[in-house]
Design a protein around this motif. Structure first.
Motif, short mmCIF file in Angstrom:
data_model
loop_
_atom_site.label_atom_id
_atom_site.label_comp_id
_atom_site.label_asym_id
_atom_site.label_seq_id
_atom_site.Cartn_x
_atom_site.Cartn_y
_atom_site.Cartn_z
N UNK A 112 0.82 -1.20 0.00
CA UNK A 112 0.00 0.00 0.00
C UNK A 112 0.86 1.26 0.00
N UNK A 113 1.95 1.23 0.74
CA UNK A 113 2.87 2.38 0.75
C UNK A 113 3.48 2.61 -0.63
N UNK A 114 3.54 1.55 -1.42
CA UNK A 114 4.06 1.65 -2.79
C UNK A 114 2.94 1.90 -3.80
N UNK A 115 1.74 2.19 -3.30
CA UNK A 115 0.57 2.41 -4.16
C UNK A 115 0.27 1.20 -5.04
N UNK A 116 0.42 0.03 -4.45
CA UNK A 116 0.21 -1.23 -5.16
C UNK A 116 -0.93 -2.00 -4.49
N UNK A 117 -1.93 -2.38 -5.28
CA UNK A 117 -3.00 -3.25 -4.79
C UNK A 117 -2.62 -4.71 -5.03
N UNK A 118 -3.35 -5.61 -4.39
CA UNK A 118 -2.97 -7.02 -4.40
C UNK A 118 -4.13 -7.91 -4.80
N UNK A 180 -11.05 -5.01 3.25
CA UNK A 180 -9.74 -4.39 3.04
C UNK A 180 -9.61 -3.92 1.59
N UNK A 181 -9.64 -2.63 1.39
CA UNK A 181 -9.61 -2.06 0.03
C UNK A 181 -8.22 -2.14 -0.59
#
Length: 366
Positions: A112-118, A180-181
């Motif tokens: 999330x800190x890397x602006x990456x979703x999973x 969890x978004x």
């Protein structure tokens, strides 16, 4: 993850599957497309840190490597990637459910800190049928995915009580992260029917969709189609997935044919596996196609490492020599790119200004 087949799916309807499900229904096409329209263009990798040979080594407490995860997701962020597809494994949860979920939380915080979703993946029918907790085997030199393990694999057929464990596992994870978004969607089963299981995988596939719908998280469900010859499995996946995902390792002409066949279902598309350079599925010809079609683009492999996916599926190099052309993966562990031309192309598609002093002309050749 094994050799893929051209995916062209007949426009069939198997509505009886939907009646059989319990819990919430499959999202309507309108709801699915409305959700997809809010996400922006998703692009990224199937991710495992270079220090892990398989899902267990990634998630077990003694080998969970948050420093490498953070560093390597930084490489992804630097080229404009915003989504990772990540495999879980029930055995890591079974041995330490609380710790497993804490490590998932750590991973999600880093991403999330890397602006990456999973996109999290629950089950998988690829590669080694047996596995054990604890230290994992060393990679076999020059062998693609020599240590990757199925989940649940052979154990499902050896232990009749395992199905209860798997239900508890899926429901616990979904309950914990149902709102969890940071999680884009749940990929319930990777390549069901692979490893010659065929329809033997259908009961677990059906149960996993049922378990998920009983929990009803905010995120959509999918199970990616990958082999047109597995007709019954493919029809079930297509009619029960909220968002259609698929695998395709073919060239741009055949990939376009697959897209056209899947468009008939009227749902958003995400390609959750592509990019095998030796098969002419490359960033140069496939990633621009996926962007033009507004299809999520998730390629196999970020950083070359213990999975050995820079080696081709069916072309082992037992001496461990460096392959002239990498099969998958983008970066060396130190962040050096395999191909600066690829990096420049990816950045141009994701809107990142290239820092290369002499950007190379985009080419299909290596």
């Amino acid at each position: 993850m094994l050799k893929k087949f051209l995916l062209i799916i007949p426009a069939v309807c198997c509505c009886f599957y939907l009646v059989a499900q319990t819990g919430r229904p499959v999202w309507s096409k309108h709801a699915a497309n409305q959700w997809y329209g809010k996400q922006g263009w998703m692009r990224g990798c199937d991710f495992i840190p270079s220090t892990a040979i398989n899902q267990l080594e990634m998630w077990q407490a003694e080998s969970f490597d948050s420093a490498t995860i953070n560093r390597e997701l930084g490489y992804a962020q630097s080229i404009g990637f915003n989504c990772m597809r990540v495999f879980l494994h029930h055995l890591a949860w079974q041995k330490d459910a609380v710790g497993f979920k804490k490590r998932m939380e750590i991973y999600l915080t880093i991403a999330n800190r890397r602006n990456i979703k999973t996109i999290f993946v629950f089950f998988d029918d690829c590669w080694n049928e047996s596995y054990a907790a604890g230290p994992q085997p060393a990679p076999k030199p020059g062998i693609h995915n020599s240590g990757w393990v199925r989940d649940p694999g052979k154990l499902l057929y050896d232990d009749p009580n395992l199905i209860n464990v798997l239900e508890s596992y899926v429901k616990d994870i979904l309950l914990t992260f149902k709102n969890d978004r940071r999680i884009l969607l749940w990929d319930l089963y990777n390549e069901p029917g692979n490893s010659n299981y065929q329809n033997k995988s259908m009961p677990l596939l059906k149960k996993t969709f049922q378990w998920g719908r009983e929990i009803n998280p905010v995120q959509p469900f999918t199970a990616g189609v990958w082999n047109k010859s597995l007709v019954e499995l493919t029809n079930y996946q297509l009619t029960n997935s909220d968002i259609i995902t698929y695998h395709n390792y073919e060239n741009e002409k055949e990939h376009q044919q697959a897209i056209d066949s899947l468009r008939k279902f009227g749902r958003p598309l995400i390609c959750t596996e592509y990019m095998a350079r030796l098969r002419n599925s490359t960033f140069f010809n496939i990633m621009p196609l996926l962007k033009k079609e507004n299809i999520g683009a998730i390629n196999w492999g970020l950083v070359t490492g213990k999975t050995n996916t820079k080696y081709a599926w069916d072309t082992p190099m037992p001496d461990g020599a460096e392959p002239k052309i990498w099969f998958h993966d983008i970066f060396h562990p130190d962040g050096t790119p395999y191909s600066q031309a690829e990096i420049d192309l990816i950045k141009s598609l994701t809107g990142i200004i290239s820092t290369s002093p002499n950007p190379q002309v985009v080419s299909l050749s290596y």
